[in-house]
Scaffold this motif. Structure first.
Motif, PDB file in Angstrom:
ATOM      1  N   GLU A   1      28.499  17.397  -8.425  1.00  0.00           N
ATOM      2  CA  GLU A   1      29.437  16.435  -9.003  1.00  0.00           C
ATOM      3  C   GLU A   1      28.698  15.450  -9.903  1.00  0.00           C
ATOM      4  N   ASP A   2      27.558  14.968  -9.416  1.00  0.00           N
ATOM      5  CA  ASP A   2      26.763  14.026 -10.210  1.00  0.00           C
ATOM      6  C   ASP A   2      26.144  14.723 -11.424  1.00  0.00           C
TER       7      ASP A   2
ATOM      8  N   ALA B   1      27.021  15.533 -19.210  1.00  0.00           N
ATOM      9  CA  ALA B   1      27.849  14.896 -20.238  1.00  0.00           C
ATOM     10  C   ALA B   1      27.082  13.764 -20.918  1.00  0.00           C
ATOM     11  N   GLU B   2      26.356  12.993 -20.112  1.00  0.00           N
ATOM     12  CA  GLU B   2      25.574  11.874 -20.662  1.00  0.00           C
ATOM     13  C   GLU B   2      24.481  12.378 -21.595  1.00  0.00           C
TER      14      GLU B   2
ATOM     15  N   GLU C   1      27.466  17.040 -13.268  1.00  0.00           N
ATOM     16  CA  GLU C   1      28.456  17.108 -14.353  1.00  0.00           C
ATOM     17  C   GLU C   1      28.381  15.852 -15.212  1.00  0.00           C
ATOM     18  N   GLU C   2      28.298  14.692 -14.566  1.00  0.00           N
ATOM     19  CA  GLU C   2      28.216  13.431 -15.304  1.00  0.00           C
ATOM     20  C   GLU C   2      26.900  13.332 -16.067  1.00  0.00           C
ATOM     21  N   LYS C   3      25.815  13.791 -15.445  1.00  0.00           N
ATOM     22  CA  LYS C   3      24.507  13.718 -16.095  1.00  0.00           C
ATOM     23  C   LYS C   3      24.464  14.608 -17.327  1.00  0.00           C
TER      24      LYS C   3
END
Length: 764
Positions: free
Chosen positions: A272-273, A279-280, A275-277
């Motif tokens: 889950e984390d 995108a960043e 995915e955010e990383k």
């Protein structure tokens, strides 16, 4: 070239290898690679692959014979040298053939025989495969016992359904069929419970009394983590007294739920984390290589991560729980990075003689095979004339394989009309893969990796993944997860194919159009162990158009006007590779009319249709199996039918043997309750009923025989016609494709049951 990131762990510290050292390592590898290209001798360290195809691909077989013929295929990236075998009894020898090998009359001792087959290539690389053959002199278990569950949590009672089929045997002692626990050497530990053939669906899960299918429902409560092994035992009465026989061994595994739940939760939180990383990092505008490098560094700093490696844009994460998960970067609109002009391999995947078949004599020989009696068993027939195309990323790939494949199938002499199942995007989940067992051709148009992963379009959910079944799937190695820029999805593994899909493939052909689908043999082994006979895939990343062209080329030949074999249809081309049998082909005529494949392959089923080995004192008219269609035995309600579409060539007669049994006799003769047997042929839009008799006609035209109490359905006494032989003129259908249907149904209500036994359905 594979580059693996190296990490050094201590109890409190994880250290990523320094960039200068990494650059030096890469330069060293590149130098070695360039040096190797200049050498005349290219080092071959790749082991060959080997598959057992006959008498089964399951890894376990039970027989009453004192010798056995084993056959299979093998493959090497350069050249095979020998195929040898060794038995646990101490005997050994060399197989005949290499790419397609055979061992005739291999001697068996009573009990378990562990047969090891070894393939050695020209560079002396070798690999082994095994089959455990259990010889029982007087009794034969048919296939491997089935269980609906094999993973358990400690200290949680769980009910399991276990069933096994036994070949007809008048000396069998029905009360002797037991579930027993065995140790690591397959030696008896203790008896667990009995299996019955009493038709007690509610208590034992047994559907039909007297069909030689023995079942039990038993509640296990395992206290310890680990594996527990079982087999079924049964006894026969012989001149020397009671003799015990055993099925093949199967096992259950037990894990601790609380620990497993924590470890799965940790894994999913990382993704889950991630995915955010991702995108960043993508938003920052840095190069793809830098995105990968920073993501690897970030992943390695996450809790419970033991190791991280990268190869061909696939990042593999090894967790401290020993679970693996993945991140796939750079997939974009393609399955990989290969282009249409990717380099070809130095040596073709198939030897020359396998690629240049099709001489005039060979064609005559093959046509002769396909024209013989339709009930003859032929292990080279693809036994199901239907297609499964599975494309979870259709909206992301620039081309869909289905658009050009559908016209190929629709114009084939094999009638694929209404027999193409095409699933796309979110419909392509784990559950949908369970259905591919029902198809003769399976085409997977998706992402994959390492010869072990097939990526679904099913996004992970923390809530769903942490339910009991989700945890079990992770820890049994059936599923993993892959994070891409579009989200985190479930991937199924080779173990999922081998252990989670119920049943056997119908001598099927698998085209796995995903990246690295033959990089290792895990997926090809799994599909072949489940009854598939030919597997095609790609050693490296594959460009979408290249994959599509190879599929069009292969299937245009396989299902085209000449119905060529899988070997004739395959054209080696670079990383495009072939595993399994080169002899598989479609047959236009009626197949499996005697049901001696041990299944209903070739037939489509509506309602209650199945195969059995026995019904009370009624046996098949030939060796092991017969078909049965009924109005309500087991779980079904009021109707049963089997039907098959095939082409009539020069045949003029359709013949079959049948035996109609019913509880409607004799009480309801002359009433409105008129259960029936109907045999019909459909050609085009016209249906011709060849045979249609109901209760009153059977009672007046046949000498009915009471068979109760040896045969009991669920309401009243059962009478039967006995085995009858019927023939029908089909000369008017020569040159036409027809559908033969055989059905038994209820008229009036579904309270009293009827059934029809079937055997030796053939055209001649």
């Amino acid at each position: 070239m594979k580059i693996t990131k190296l990490f050094f762990n201590t109890a409190k510290l994880k250290t990523f290898v320094s960039i200068p050292l990494l650059i030096m390592a890469i330069l060293s590898l590149l130098f070695q690679s360039c040096s190797n290209d200049d050498d005349e001798q290219v080092s071959d360290t790749e082991v060959p692959s080997i598959y057992i195809m006959n008498p089964t691909s399951e890894g376990a077989y039970v027989t009453s014979e004192d010798n056995l013929t084993i056959g299979g295929t093998a493959h090497d990236n350069f050249a095979l040298k020998t195929i040898s075998w060794q038995s646990s009894s101490g005997q050994n020898g060399t197989a005949i053939g290499l790419e397609e090998w055979n061992i005739s009359d291999l001697p068996l001792t009573d009990g378990d025989n562990i047969i090891t087959i070894t393939a050695i290539d020209a560079s002396n690389n070798k690999t082994d495969t095994q089959i455990v053959v259990t010889r029982n002199k007087h009794l034969t278990f048919l296939g491997v016992p089935y269980t609906n569950n094999n993973i358990f949590f400690t200290n949680i009672p769980t009910e399991v359904w276990i069933t096994t089929s036994i070949a007809p045997n008048e000396n069998l002692i029905p009360s002797s069929v037991k579930l027993v626990e065995v140790d690591g050497n397959n030696k008896f530990v203790k008896e667990i419970c009995s299996l019955t053939d009493e038709g007690d669906l509610e208590n034992d899960g047994d559907e039909i009394k007297g069909d030689n299918v023995f079942s039990t429902k038993y509640t296990f409560n395992f206290k310890q983590i680990g594996e527990t092994r079982f087999r079924i035992s049964a006894k026969t009465t012989e001149e020397a007294g009671e003799v015990e026989a055993f099925s093949s061994v199967f096992s259950f595994n037990t894990i601790n739920k609380e620990n497993a739940e924590m470890q799965v939760k940790s894994l999913l939180t990382i993704h889950e984390d991630a995915e955010e990383k991702i995108a960043e990092l993508l938003k920052s505008g840095i190069e793809q290589t830098e995105v990968t490098q920073q993501l690897i560094t970030w992943l390695f700093d996450q809790p419970d991560v033991k190791e991280v490696s990268e190869n061909n844009n696939l990042i593999t994460i090894m967790h401290t729980s020993d679970l693996e998960s993945y991140v796939l970067l750079g997939a974009n609109d393609t399955k990989g990075r290969k282009t249409d002009d990717s380099p070809r391999s130095k040596k073709a995947t198939l030897p020359l003689e396998k690629q240049t078949r099709g001489t005039f004599e060979k064609k005559i020989e093959r046509q002769a095979i396909r024209s013989r009696a339709s009930s003859t068993k032929d292990d080279n027939f693809i036994q199901n004339k239907s297609v499964f195309i599975w494309a979870p990323f259709q909206n992301e790939f620039p081309q869909a394989m289905e658009t050009s494949l559908r016209p190929i199938f629709n114009t084939s002499p094999i009638d694929f009309t209404n027999k193409i199942t095409y699933l796309t995007n979110n419909d392509c989940n784990r559950a949908s893969l369970q259905n591919m067992i029902n198809y003769g051709i399976v085409i997977l148009d998706t992402h994959g990796a390492d010869g072990n992963l097939i990526l679904t379009k099913e996004k992970t959910s923390m809530l769903e993944a942490l339910i009991d079944e989700g945890i079990i799937e992770f820890f049994s190695g059936y599923t993993s997860v892959i994070t891409m820029s579009s989200g985190t999805y479930y991937a199924v593994t080779a173990k999922f194919i081998k252990n989670k899909i119920n049943g056997k493939f119908a001598n099927s052909v698998i085209f796995n159009g995903s990246c690295e689908s033959t990089k290792t043999d895990r997926l090809s082994n799994a599909f072949i162990s489940k009854g598939a006979k030919t597997y095609l895939g790609f050693r490296d990343n594959v460009y979408v158009s290249f994959c599509k062209n190879k599929a069009d080329e292969f299937f245009s030949s396989l299902v085209g006007d000449e119905l060529k074999t899988t070997g004739e249809s395959f054209k080696a081309d670079g990383m495009y590779e072939f595993r399994g049998s080169t002899e598989m082909h479609f047959y236009l005529g009626l197949i499996n009319g005697d049901f001696e494949y041990g299944n209903l392959n070739g037939w489509n089923v509506s309602g209650d249709g199945r195969i059995i080995t026995q019904l009370g004192p009624q046996y098949p008219t030939q060796p092991y199996y017969m078909g049965i269609v009924s109005t309500g035995l087991g779980y079904t309600l009021n109707y049963g039918s089997i039907h098959q579409t095939f082409k009539v060539t020069n045949e003029t007669i359709l013949s079959l043997k049948w035996n109609f049994l019913s509880e409607e006799f004799m009480e309801y003769v002359g009433s409105k309750y008129q259960d029936y047997l109907r045999i019909s042929i459909k050609e085009g839009g016209t249906t011709n009923v060849l045979f249609n008799k109901a209760i009153d006609q059977f009672a007046s035209q046949y000498s009915l025989v009471k068979v109760s109490p040896s045969i009991v359905f669920d309401q009243g006494d059962v009478y039967m016609t006995g085995w009858q032989y019927s023939t029908f003129d089909i000369s008017s259908y020569q040159g036409k494709t027809i559908t033969l249907s055989i059905e038994t149904g209820d008229i009036g209500d579904s309270v009293y049951d009827s059934a029809t036994l079937l055997d030796e359905i053939t055209t001649h």
